[in-house]
Design an enzyme around this catalytic site. Structure first.
Site, short mmCIF file in Angstrom:
data_model
loop_
_atom_site.label_atom_id
_atom_site.label_comp_id
_atom_site.label_asym_id
_atom_site.label_seq_id
_atom_site.Cartn_x
_atom_site.Cartn_y
_atom_site.Cartn_z
N GLU A 188 -43.74 28.42 -1.82
CA GLU A 188 -44.70 28.90 -2.94
C GLU A 188 -45.17 27.63 -3.45
OE1 GLU A 188 -45.30 30.54 -7.89
OE2 GLU A 188 -43.26 29.19 -6.72
N ASP B 81 -31.60 28.75 -8.13
CA ASP B 81 -31.73 28.70 -7.16
C ASP B 81 -31.25 27.27 -6.74
OD1 ASP B 81 -32.74 28.57 -4.12
OD2 ASP B 81 -35.55 27.90 -4.33
MG MG Z 1 -36.56 24.17 -3.64
#
Ligand code: MG
Ligand code: ADP
Length: 263
Positions: free
Chosen positions: A27, A163
């Protein structure tokens, strides 16, 4: 690394700002630079991170712009809030251009010796699991307990990372000891859900297991110790919440195991 993306970033930022590519994810592209976005020159002893979400050509332009703006703003807002939390270590945000998809923040960490790369948790553990080093060194133990404490603080205050891998934790050497900083809040949220917390813990456990398997049990035990310390510091309520989070963490693990058996 596509030259097109670098050119695009440079076109927006102007020729004054020299960019060095550090990482390219799905991204975002992450650059470092010695130029401060708005202070006059003279600050070149410091380094900054520029995180850029380039336009995605496969998306409709107006939808793409709206998404970029929302994600860049979301991450910046979260970082700014987290920065104010006592005891929690996250990079200081310096500037945000949500319209163009840029976030500027302070650069944390340093190069590790012997070519082990940048001082994120993953590389740090690699370095310590090398054959002539002692992976059970007190330095590793102390550092992992501190990492666990950072995660504990994040969760205790009602935030989730989303994450939590070992490359999204960077270690900054402060007066000879490694202080962990949590980075990359692109998927982070204000959330008090035990499920989100359980998943954060599970994602990190898997990351440690898959990259440092020989010592993973010990490493994960130290991480959990630090995490638990924070909750236990909050009396009976802390203890009760800790129990909830750990039991959900266990459920997430079991689900993960089932899934991997089915394939
Ligand atoms: Mg990262
Ligand atoms: N504030 C920072 N200080 C130092 N390095 C950073 C910082 N932010 C990001 N990085 C480096 O760039 C990499 C990618 O940044 P990250 O924010 O995790 O983006 P992505 O969404 O691509 O994973 C990190 O793994 C880390 O090595």
């Amino acid at each position: 690394m596509s030259k097109e993306i670098v050119d695009k970033a440079s076109a927006v930022l102007g020729p004054r700002i020299e960019l060095k590519t550090i990482a390219q994810g799905a991204e975002a592209v992450v650059f470092s630079t010695r130029v401060h976005p708005y202070l006059p020159s003279g600050h070149e002893d410091k380094k900054y991170i520029v995180k850029y979400r380039p336009p995605k050509r496969y998306r409709h332009p107006s939808i793409d712009q709206a998404l970029t703006k929302r994600r860049t703003l979301g991450e910046s807002r979260l970082l700014a809030k987290l920065y104010l939390l006592e005891g929690l270590n996250v990079p200081k945000i310096i500037a945000c251009d949500a319209y163009n998809g840029f976030i500027w923040e302070e650069f944390l960490g340093e190069e590790l010796p012997e070519g082990y790369g940048f001082s994120n948790l993953k590389n740090f553990l690699w370095m310590y699991s090398a054959k002539d080093r002692n992976p059970h060194d007190d330095v590793v133990k102390r550092t992992l307990i501190r990492v666990g404490q950072q995660i504990g603080l994040l969760h205790w205050n009602g935030y989730c990372h989303g994450d939590l891998t070992s490359s999204n934790i960077v270690l900054e050497n402060v007066e000879g000891s490694w202080q962990p900083y949590l980075i990359d809040f692109g998927l982070g949220s204000i959330s008090d859900s035990v499920e989100d917390k359980g998943v954060d813990l599970y994602v990190l456990e898997r990351a440690i297991l898959s990259t440092h398997s020989s010592y993973a049990d010990q490493y994960n035990a130290w991480l959990l110790k630090g995490f638990s310390d924070i909750y236990k510091g909050h009396g009976k309520i802390g203890q009760a919440k800790l129990k909830e989070v750990l039991s959900r963490f266990n459920e997430v693990r079991l689900r993960g195991r089932k899934r991997s058996m089915i394939g």
